[in-house]
Motif scaffolding. Sequence first.
Motif, PDB file in Angstrom:
ATOM      1  N   PRO A 248      46.885  37.712  38.082  1.00 51.68           N
ATOM      2  CA  PRO A 248      46.217  39.007  37.980  1.00 51.68           C
ATOM      3  C   PRO A 248      47.195  40.125  37.595  1.00 51.68           C
ATOM      4  N   PRO A 249      46.659  41.204  37.012  1.00 47.62           N
ATOM      5  CA  PRO A 249      47.529  42.263  36.496  1.00 47.62           C
ATOM      6  C   PRO A 249      47.878  43.322  37.527  1.00 47.62           C
ATOM      7  N   THR A 250      47.646  43.045  38.807  1.00 45.95           N
ATOM      8  CA  THR A 250      47.843  44.038  39.857  1.00 45.95           C
ATOM      9  C   THR A 250      49.075  43.720  40.699  1.00 45.95           C
ATOM     10  N   LEU A 251      49.351  44.595  41.648  1.00 47.66           N
ATOM     11  CA  LEU A 251      50.483  44.403  42.561  1.00 47.66           C
ATOM     12  C   LEU A 251      50.202  43.353  43.637  1.00 47.66           C
ATOM     13  N   SER A 252      48.973  42.818  43.660  1.00 49.42           N
ATOM     14  CA  SER A 252      48.603  41.791  44.651  1.00 49.42           C
ATOM     15  C   SER A 252      49.006  42.214  46.065  1.00 49.42           C
ATOM     16  N   TRP A 253      48.632  43.441  46.403  1.00 55.05           N
ATOM     17  CA  TRP A 253      48.913  44.007  47.731  1.00 55.05           C
ATOM     18  C   TRP A 253      48.249  43.135  48.792  1.00 55.05           C
ATOM     19  N   ASN A 254      49.029  42.578  49.700  1.00 51.21           N
ATOM     20  CA  ASN A 254      48.502  41.691  50.736  1.00 51.21           C
ATOM     21  C   ASN A 254      49.004  42.186  52.085  1.00 51.21           C
ATOM     22  N   PHE A 255      48.154  42.106  53.109  1.00 48.30           N
ATOM     23  CA  PHE A 255      48.598  42.610  54.406  1.00 48.30           C
ATOM     24  C   PHE A 255      47.956  41.833  55.545  1.00 48.30           C
ATOM     25  N   GLY A 256      48.579  41.944  56.709  1.00 49.05           N
ATOM     26  CA  GLY A 256      48.090  41.284  57.901  1.00 49.05           C
ATOM     27  C   GLY A 256      48.439  42.091  59.134  1.00 49.05           C
ATOM     28  N   PHE A 257      47.944  41.607  60.272  1.00 48.21           N
ATOM     29  CA  PHE A 257      48.065  42.388  61.500  1.00 48.21           C
ATOM     30  C   PHE A 257      47.995  41.455  62.704  1.00 48.21           C
ATOM     31  N   THR A 258      48.808  41.724  63.729  1.00 46.68           N
ATOM     32  CA  THR A 258      48.699  41.010  64.995  1.00 46.68           C
ATOM     33  C   THR A 258      49.086  41.954  66.124  1.00 46.68           C
ATOM     34  N   ASP A 259      48.430  41.779  67.284  1.00 44.84           N
ATOM     35  CA  ASP A 259      48.763  42.652  68.421  1.00 44.84           C
ATOM     36  C   ASP A 259      49.397  41.872  69.568  1.00 44.84           C
ATOM     37  N   HIS A 260      49.691  40.596  69.361  1.00 43.56           N
ATOM     38  CA  HIS A 260      50.365  39.777  70.375  1.00 43.56           C
ATOM     39  C   HIS A 260      49.603  39.782  71.699  1.00 43.56           C
ATOM     40  N   GLY A 261      48.300  39.999  71.636  1.00 42.84           N
ATOM     41  CA  GLY A 261      47.507  40.069  72.863  1.00 42.84           C
ATOM     42  C   GLY A 261      47.488  38.750  73.612  1.00 42.84           C
ATOM     43  N   THR A 262      47.559  38.809  74.929  1.00 41.19           N
ATOM     44  CA  THR A 262      47.550  37.601  75.757  1.00 41.19           C
ATOM     45  C   THR A 262      46.240  37.429  76.521  1.00 41.19           C
ATOM     46  N   ALA A 263      45.520  38.504  76.761  1.00 43.25           N
ATOM     47  CA  ALA A 263      44.238  38.435  77.467  1.00 43.25           C
ATOM     48  C   ALA A 263      43.458  39.712  77.191  1.00 43.25           C
ATOM     49  N   ILE A 264      42.132  39.632  77.317  1.00 40.42           N
ATOM     50  CA  ILE A 264      41.311  40.804  77.001  1.00 40.42           C
ATOM     51  C   ILE A 264      41.411  41.886  78.064  1.00 40.42           C
ATOM     52  N   ASN A 265      42.001  41.552  79.210  1.00 39.14           N
ATOM     53  CA  ASN A 265      42.120  42.568  80.268  1.00 39.14           C
ATOM     54  C   ASN A 265      43.552  43.070  80.424  1.00 39.14           C
ATOM     55  N   ILE A 266      44.360  42.892  79.377  1.00 37.91           N
ATOM     56  CA  ILE A 266      45.734  43.410  79.367  1.00 37.91           C
ATOM     57  C   ILE A 266      45.907  44.259  78.112  1.00 37.91           C
ATOM     58  N   THR A 267      46.396  45.475  78.294  1.00 41.94           N
ATOM     59  CA  THR A 267      46.625  46.319  77.125  1.00 41.94           C
ATOM     60  C   THR A 267      47.771  45.749  76.284  1.00 41.94           C
ATOM     61  N   ALA A 268      47.619  45.823  74.955  1.00 45.24           N
ATOM     62  CA  ALA A 268      48.599  45.235  74.034  1.00 45.24           C
ATOM     63  C   ALA A 268      49.893  46.042  74.061  1.00 45.24           C
ATOM     64  N   PRO A 269      51.037  45.411  74.393  1.00 45.17           N
ATOM     65  CA  PRO A 269      52.300  46.149  74.447  1.00 45.17           C
ATOM     66  C   PRO A 269      52.952  46.325  73.075  1.00 45.17           C
ATOM     67  N   LYS A 270      52.524  45.533  72.106  1.00 40.70           N
ATOM     68  CA  LYS A 270      53.135  45.599  70.784  1.00 40.70           C
ATOM     69  C   LYS A 270      52.098  45.256  69.730  1.00 40.70           C
ATOM     70  N   SER A 271      52.115  45.998  68.645  1.00 41.21           N
ATOM     71  CA  SER A 271      51.195  45.770  67.540  1.00 41.21           C
ATOM     72  C   SER A 271      51.986  45.812  66.240  1.00 41.21           C
ATOM     73  N   GLU A 272      51.795  44.800  65.396  1.00 43.98           N
ATOM     74  CA  GLU A 272      52.559  44.703  64.150  1.00 43.98           C
ATOM     75  C   GLU A 272      51.636  44.570  62.946  1.00 43.98           C
ATOM     76  N   ALA A 273      52.021  45.216  61.875  1.00 47.31           N
ATOM     77  CA  ALA A 273      51.348  45.047  60.589  1.00 47.31           C
ATOM     78  C   ALA A 273      52.415  44.760  59.539  1.00 47.31           C
ATOM     79  N   TRP A 274      52.042  43.984  58.526  1.00 44.60           N
ATOM     80  CA  TRP A 274      52.971  43.704  57.443  1.00 44.60           C
ATOM     81  C   TRP A 274      52.247  43.835  56.114  1.00 44.60           C
TER      82      TRP A 274
END
Length: 388
Positions: A248-274
Motif C-alpha cells: 500500500p502507498p501509505t505509512l501503514s500506521w499500526n498501533f496497540g495497547f495493553t494495561d497489564h490488568g490482573t483483575a477487574i477489581n484492581i486499578t491498572a498501575p501501568k498502561s502502554e501504547a505503541w
Amino acid sequence: MKNATREALDTLSRLIAFPSVSSASNVDISEYVDTLLRSLGFETERTTYVDSKGIRKANIVAKRMPVEPSDSSAAGLAYFCHTDVVPAQNWVGPNPDSPGDAFTATLANDRVYGRGACDMKGSLVAFLAAVKQVPQASQQHPLWVVCTADEETGFQGARHLVESSTAYREIVAAQPVAIIGEPTELGVVHAHKGITGFRILSRGRAAHSSTAEGVNANVAMVPMLQKIAELNERTLTEPRYRDLRFDPPTLSWNFGFTDHGTAINITAPKSEAWVSLRTMPEIDGSDLIDEAQRHAQSLGLEFQPLIGCDPIWVDANAPCIQTMCELAGAVPTTKCYATDGGLFGELNQRLVCGPGNIAQAHTADEWISIEQLEKGTDLYRRAITQWC
C-alpha cells in the motif's frame, strides 16, 4: 539429485539445527559459518556485542580477494544476510499431526521445512554454494559475505556492524554492489520501506477498585489513544502521506495497547501504547510523531522513540539494478517490508534478491523449495561472475 544440491541441503540442515532465535545467542551458528567461509578462501572478521538482555551476539564480515587483482576499478560484490530467526513455539511442520522439531530440517514435497529455511538460512546456503562454483583463481575483484545478528528484532546487529566493524568500513570505501539476500523468489527489489515508531507509558497505582486509593493508568491513556487514532486516519486520507510507488502507498500506521490488568477489581498501575509506521523515501511521518510526542507530554505521559531503519531507494534504472534484472530475468519492484539493508545507507548500490517466498517466512510450517535453492545458487553464481 545432483551432488551439489545434496551438499547444499546438508549445509542447510546443519544451519537449521542451530536454534538461533533472536532472544538467544547466535555465536554458535556464527562460528560455524565462519568455518565454512574460511574453507572457501575468505578472511573473516567476527565482532561481538552484548544485547540489552545481556546475551552475546556476533556479526561476521568475510572477504575473499582475487589471487591476482585486476587493474580495473570495479568494486566487486557484497552479499548480506542475517543468522537469527523468529521463535517457533507453534511449529507444525509439513505434517500437523506430527509436528516434529522446528530445528530439525525435514525434507518433504521437494521442500526443506524448518525454522529459518526460508528466512534466511536458505539464502546463505545458496550463496555459499555459488561461491564454491567460482574458483578464487578466476576472481578479479573483491567478494564479501556479511552475516548479522538481531535482524528480526530491531536491527541491532546491523547497527553494531556499521558503528564498530573495521571490515565494514572497507566495504563502504569500495562501494561494491550489495545484495541483501532476503526472500524475493529471486525477483529484484530496488526499494523498500523503512520502519520507525514510538511507545507511550502511563503510570498509575494499583489498589482495590472499591476504594479511592488507586490511580487507574488508563484514564490518562484514553485521550492519547484518541490522538493516535486521529493521526492514523490522517495517514490514510491526506495525500501528502501517500507514495504511489508502494503498495500500500501509505505509512501503514499500526498501533496497540495493553494495561497489564490482573483483575477487574484492581486499578491498572501501568498502561502502554505503541505505534509502528513504515516510512518511505520522502515521507517519514516525523511531523506526526512530533505531534504525538507533544500530546503525550501535555497529558503527563512518558514518550519513548523506537529505533528502526531507513527505507532503501535505488533508482530502478541504476546500472546495478538493470544488470541484476538481466541476470534474474526480472523487472525491478518495490516492497513494503523492511530489511537491515536500511541501515547500510552508506552503500550506494543496494538491492534485495534471494530465494524463497516471503509468504513462507515466519510461518508455522516455514519452508523453501529445492527448486528455489538451485535457482538461487545459479543466479548468485552469475552475479559473482558478473561483478567479481
